[in-house]
Design an enzyme around this catalytic site. Structure first.
Site, PDB file in Angstrom:
ATOM      1  N   SER A 152     -19.079 -32.527   4.735  1.00  0.00           N
ATOM      2  CA  SER A 152     -19.677 -32.589   6.258  1.00  0.00           C
ATOM      3  C   SER A 152     -19.540 -31.197   6.867  1.00  0.00           C
ATOM      4  CB  SER A 152     -18.945 -33.597   6.912  1.00  0.00           C
ATOM      5  OG  SER A 152     -17.522 -33.572   7.196  1.00  0.00           O
ATOM      6  N   HIS A 153     -18.725 -30.329   6.480  1.00  0.00           N
ATOM      7  CA  HIS A 153     -18.641 -28.920   7.038  1.00  0.00           C
ATOM      8  C   HIS A 153     -19.312 -27.944   6.302  1.00  0.00           C
ATOM      9  CE1 HIS A 153     -15.731 -31.428   9.644  1.00  0.00           C
ATOM     10  NE2 HIS A 153     -16.085 -30.357  10.519  1.00  0.00           N
ATOM     11  N   GLU A 161     -18.487 -36.800   9.524  1.00  0.00           N
ATOM     12  CA  GLU A 161     -18.485 -38.007   8.452  1.00  0.00           C
ATOM     13  C   GLU A 161     -19.419 -39.274   8.903  1.00  0.00           C
ATOM     14  OE1 GLU A 161     -16.963 -37.837   5.710  1.00  0.00           O
ATOM     15  OE2 GLU A 161     -16.222 -35.857   5.843  1.00  0.00           O
TER      16      GLU A 161
END
Length: 342
Positions: free
Chosen positions: A48-49, A189
């Site tokens: 997610s990053h 998320e």
């Protein structure tokens, strides 16, 4: 390789991220710093990053909101306080340039603080505190975003997801590091769940009418995320707003939203980092052995694991075997690289 993913080495991840940014109004220094942060997230299993964030970075570069040629300015405000003005750039380069002065403050004064202002933060915080803990310093980091989190008792967003991270040095062992949102689930998320068609656990968010929902799209599109632990998480989210905005003169989350162009990338805001040198406190010779005994006791308890242990295991595996990246995401980044901003 499955039909939906492709395995990429970490070097391939870094080069793809760097080249995509460089093709879209980002100079070498800024592209390198952002790509390193994105690669670290992929390496440690935090999709997610990782590359997932690059389209948002590119959107902000193309819109002109973010200065891709930013030159951070570092200023010592007090013996233990450093301010790093990011020149409207992405946070990673400013963090790179502010880290040394922050460490110097902590070494000389016992405690150092770094106020990062005029930056666009879109990354995981654990990367930032781990870099300090690896140098023997206790570290904290706080940053806000745009309204996504409803205060306890409300169903309307006011706070950002407001992550905080903490790092504890462990000598020649990997630091103990945690990085957590004040929300029941990090917004990234929830975005991944929406993309992949997954539902959310109960208690994560509400829809635009304030009704509990497990639909990630309903939370993201006019709804709100709930704080973890009710009033306790809400109070921590407020603390983060005050530290990352009120204390250092940057926008609160609701102000960041008012000033943002909603191009899909991060708003302008601030971050506060604090570094502590244990050598200046009450047990300069024995603190490490004492805390290692505590960790040994902790790990001896059935069912426990230290924060970051899973990331460290991912790091070993992914450094060796590479990471699985969605093919459509890889193709999108190749397209953004080959069709650069004019």
């Amino acid at each position: 390789m499955s039909e939906q993913t492709v395995t990429m080495t970490l070097d391939e991840v870094r080069i793809l991220a760097r080249d995509c940014l460089a093709a879209n109004r980002c100079d070498d220094d800024n592209a390198r710093a952002v790509a390193a942060t994105v690669t670290a997230a992929e390496r440690d299993g935090a999709a997610s990053h990782g590359l997932f964030r690059i389209p948002g970075y590119v959107a902000s570069l193309r819109s002109g909101k973010v200065n891709g040629a930013a030159k951070p300015v570092i200023e010592r405000l007090a013996p233990s306080v450093v301010r790093a003005d990011g020149d409207r750039g992405f946070a990673p380069l400013t963090l790179d340039e502010g880290r040394g002065p922050l460490i110097d403050c902590a070494r000389s004064q016992g405690v150092g603080a770094l106020a990062l202002i005029n930056i666009h933060h879109f990354a995981a915080l654990w990367i930032e505190v781990e870099a300090l803990a690896q140098r023997g310093l206790v570290a904290f980091a706080f940053t806000a975003y745009k309204p996504a989190l409803a205060p306890a008792g409300s169903t309307q967003p006011l706070f950002g997801t407001n992550p905080m991270a903490f790092g504890w040095p462990r000598g020649d062992k990997p630091p103990m590091v945690f990085d957590q949102a004040s929300a029941a689930m990090a917004r990234g998320e929830i975005m991944i769940a929406a993309r992949d068609g997954h539902t959310l656990p109960a208690g994560v968010g509400v829809d635009n009418e304030g009704n509990p929902t497990t639909d990630p799209n309903a939370v993201l599109e006019g709804g709100a995320i709930l704080p973890f632990g009710g009033y306790k998480g809400s109070a921590i989210a407020m603390m983060v707003e005050l530290l990352a905005a009120g204390l250092i003169g940057q926008d609160f989350s609701f102000e960041a939203a008012l000033n943002d162009n909603n191009d899909g990338g991060p708003p302008r805001g601030g971050e506060l980092m604090i570094a502590i040198d244990p050598a200046h406190f009450g047990d300069p010779e024995g603190w490490l052995a004492h805390t290692e005994a505590f960790f040994e006791r902790y790990n001896s308890m059935e069912g426990t694991r230290l924060p970051a242990d899973r990331r460290y295991a991912n790091r070993v595996r992914n450094t060796k075997d590479g990471v699985n990246v969605r093919t459509d995401l890889r193709d999108k980044l190749v397209e953004l690289t080959n069709s650069p901003a004019i």
